[in-house]
Scaffold this motif. Sequence first.
Motif, short mmCIF file in Angstrom:
data_model
loop_
_atom_site.label_atom_id
_atom_site.label_comp_id
_atom_site.label_asym_id
_atom_site.label_seq_id
_atom_site.Cartn_x
_atom_site.Cartn_y
_atom_site.Cartn_z
N TYR A 144 0.80 -1.22 0.00
CA TYR A 144 0.00 0.00 0.00
C TYR A 144 0.84 1.27 0.00
N LEU A 145 2.09 1.19 0.40
CA LEU A 145 2.99 2.31 0.16
C LEU A 145 3.17 2.50 -1.34
N GLY A 146 3.28 1.38 -2.07
CA GLY A 146 3.36 1.46 -3.53
C GLY A 146 2.11 2.10 -4.11
N ALA A 147 0.95 1.75 -3.57
CA ALA A 147 -0.30 2.36 -4.04
C ALA A 147 -0.30 3.86 -3.75
N ALA A 148 0.23 4.26 -2.58
CA ALA A 148 0.29 5.68 -2.24
C ALA A 148 1.22 6.43 -3.20
N VAL A 149 2.34 5.81 -3.56
CA VAL A 149 3.24 6.42 -4.56
C VAL A 149 2.49 6.58 -5.88
N GLY A 150 1.67 5.58 -6.22
CA GLY A 150 0.87 5.67 -7.43
C GLY A 150 -0.08 6.86 -7.41
N LEU A 161 11.03 6.29 -12.78
CA LEU A 161 11.57 5.90 -11.47
C LEU A 161 10.45 5.58 -10.48
N LEU A 162 9.45 6.46 -10.41
CA LEU A 162 8.33 6.22 -9.50
C LEU A 162 7.52 5.01 -9.96
N GLY A 163 7.36 4.86 -11.28
CA GLY A 163 6.64 3.71 -11.80
C GLY A 163 7.33 2.40 -11.44
N ALA A 164 8.66 2.39 -11.56
CA ALA A 164 9.43 1.21 -11.17
C ALA A 164 9.28 0.95 -9.67
N GLY A 165 9.29 2.04 -8.89
CA GLY A 165 9.12 1.91 -7.45
C GLY A 165 7.78 1.31 -7.09
N VAL A 166 6.72 1.72 -7.80
CA VAL A 166 5.39 1.15 -7.57
C VAL A 166 5.41 -0.35 -7.86
N GLY A 167 6.07 -0.75 -8.95
CA GLY A 167 6.15 -2.16 -9.31
C GLY A 167 6.85 -2.99 -8.26
N VAL A 168 7.97 -2.47 -7.75
CA VAL A 168 8.74 -3.20 -6.74
C VAL A 168 7.97 -3.25 -5.42
N LEU A 169 7.44 -2.08 -4.97
CA LEU A 169 6.77 -2.02 -3.68
C LEU A 169 5.44 -2.78 -3.67
N SER A 170 4.65 -2.63 -4.75
CA SER A 170 3.30 -3.18 -4.75
C SER A 170 3.20 -4.60 -5.28
N SER A 171 4.19 -5.05 -6.03
CA SER A 171 4.10 -6.39 -6.62
C SER A 171 5.25 -7.30 -6.22
#
Length: 280
Positions: free
Chosen positions: A13-19, A199-209
């Motif tokens: 959900y941190l990844g979702a928040a970054v999204g 960069l943020l998109g990659a971060g969402v992928g790593v954090l959320s998936s």
Amino acid sequence: MPLFFIVGAISQYLGAAVGVFLFETTEPSTVAWLRATGAAVVLLAWRRPWRRAWTVRTVLVAAGFGVVTVLMNVAFYEAIDRIPLGTAVAIEFTGPVVVATLGSRRRRDLAGVALVAAGVYLLAGVQPDLSWAGVGFALTAAGLWAGYILLGKRVADAGEGIDSLAVGMAAASVALAPVLLGIQIATDATVFVDAKTWLLGAGVGVLSSAIPYALDQRVLTSIGRQRFALLLALLPATAAVVGAVVLAQRPSAAELGGIALVMLALIVTAKKSTALSPGS
């Protein structure tokens, strides 16, 4: 091992928040594609699934699994662009609760459906200012999550696990790119030349998936599916806390009541044939 689950849930959900932060410049569907692509790159590098013998059938099943997963994430991101994170996650859990009760005549399962219906009513029905489009997208994500569970069970039963997820996410990223990126290009193509987007998109992928999927596998092998189902009940509360802390989305009393009812429904319907984690 439950600690691993909690860490995975927070990461998810941190990844979702970054999204959500990315939504200021980027379409939610594009963020979903970036998440899938980032996760696919990490999972392919980690698992190297090409070392396994694949048939046309297993590739098609994996690709279908990946497409459903990405579309579920698209619907989820469209939802959290319009309604609070905790509310969207709680409504999305309608999917696994319904799947868990399909064909069941146990009173506790019927009670679970009643509880989740009451929870969704508190989350949406008594809040006139809530975006109904957001609720609709969350319910769409719930339906796609049901499809994810059914396909995911076939993948899990075949013993392919994360390898199929890696292949599926990669296949879905390629297959859905023209549509999902086309929406962004039609709106504002300049975001693709901004390094922050990637960069943020990659971060969402790593954090959320990538991180949640890997940790969930560790948890599942240690505690089994029934206890894992009980742990899933923590996810709506985790999403609400992350939404409050990171996005300043303070839930109302009705929202807290709705989230509590959905969590209770998950506990009531928890059993051995539990859903896989969606990584929303």
